[in-house]
Design a protein around this motif. Structure first.
Motif, PDB file in Angstrom:
ATOM      1  N   ASN A  80       1.806   9.420  -5.631  1.00 49.54           N
ATOM      2  CA  ASN A  80       2.228  10.787  -5.296  1.00 49.54           C
ATOM      3  C   ASN A  80       3.355  11.264  -6.207  1.00 49.54           C
ATOM      4  N   VAL A 125      -6.800   2.022  -2.089  1.00 56.38           N
ATOM      5  CA  VAL A 125      -5.563   2.737  -1.788  1.00 56.38           C
ATOM      6  C   VAL A 125      -5.419   3.998  -2.621  1.00 56.38           C
ATOM      7  N   VAL A 126      -5.744   3.907  -3.884  1.00 60.66           N
ATOM      8  CA  VAL A 126      -5.594   5.032  -4.803  1.00 60.66           C
ATOM      9  C   VAL A 126      -6.903   5.261  -5.539  1.00 60.66           C
ATOM     10  N   ARG A 148       0.860   4.144  -2.886  1.00 59.89           N
ATOM     11  CA  ARG A 148       0.661   5.557  -2.541  1.00 59.89           C
ATOM     12  C   ARG A 148       1.861   6.404  -2.967  1.00 59.89           C
ATOM     13  N   LYS A 155       0.843  -1.204   0.000  1.00 59.51           N
ATOM     14  CA  LYS A 155       0.000   0.000   0.000  1.00 59.51           C
ATOM     15  C   LYS A 155       0.877   1.252   0.000  1.00 59.51           C
TER      16      LYS A 155
END
Length: 188
Positions: free
Chosen positions: A11, A165-166, A7, A3
């Motif tokens: 980003n 998660v996204v 992430r 995870k």
């Protein structure tokens, strides 16, 4: 840990998108400056055309991972809509794996070109003559980031619970309001 990777890569893709946006804005400003210099002040322009071409090209390659993250690419989903959910998931996974293979090949090819330009001190053939390794750096950087984003996408597709998660471009969105009983859902 997975995870966190998803992430972090998301980003980083967003950061590349910001850099890509800045490059496009700079290219537009330089075009305006070039028009002003050429047609108002009648002064020759030397570096502006090269800068605009290099920055717009870099913006495309550096912005591609964000497009992949958001599912913003152009695609034809006629076949996909005819498949079951399980077959659709397999098709997406195969597509992501093929995309990863392509990006790994392109990463290797663009790295070789970048390295040769850097080691050989290649210069652009224009009057401005900037070192070519500077604009060529965007190609392996963009493909490297695309590889990482494809790995994250493959993880999201293969591991249960990773969709949260996204932002999930593969989520199902209702075509009409929820309170109608004959609503058919279409993928985004």
């Amino acid at each position: 840990m997975i995870k966190a990777y998803i992430r972090w890569i998301g980003n980083l893709s967003r950061l590349f998108a910001i850099l890509s946006t800045i490059l496009i804005i700079l290219a537009m400003l330089v075009v305006c400056q070039m028009i002003l210099m050429r047609y108002v002040f009648r002064v020759a322009t030397i570096w502006q055309t090269d800068f605009v071409v290099f920055s717009a090209t870099a913006a495309m390659f550096l912005g591609a991972p964000y497009v992949l993250l958001k599912g913003g690419h152009v695609g034809v989903d006629v076949i996909e809509l005819l498949l079951s959910d399980k077959s659709r998931a397999r098709l997406r996974l195969v597509g992501a794996m093929l995309g990863l293979i392509f990006c790994v090949i392109m990463l290797a090819a663009t790295w070789v070109q970048f390295h040769e330009a850097w080691a050989g001190n290649w210069k652009h053939s224009s009057v401005w003559a900037p070192p070519l390794w500077i604009p060529l750096l965007a190609l392996p950087a963009g493909f490297a980031m695309l590889c990482l984003q494809y790995v994250a996408q493959i993880l999201v597709l293969t591991m249960p619970g990773m969709h949260a998660v996204v932002h999930d471009p593969l989520a199902v969105v209702p075509a009409v309001s929820q309170n109608q009983s004959n609503v058919k859902e279409y993928p985004r």
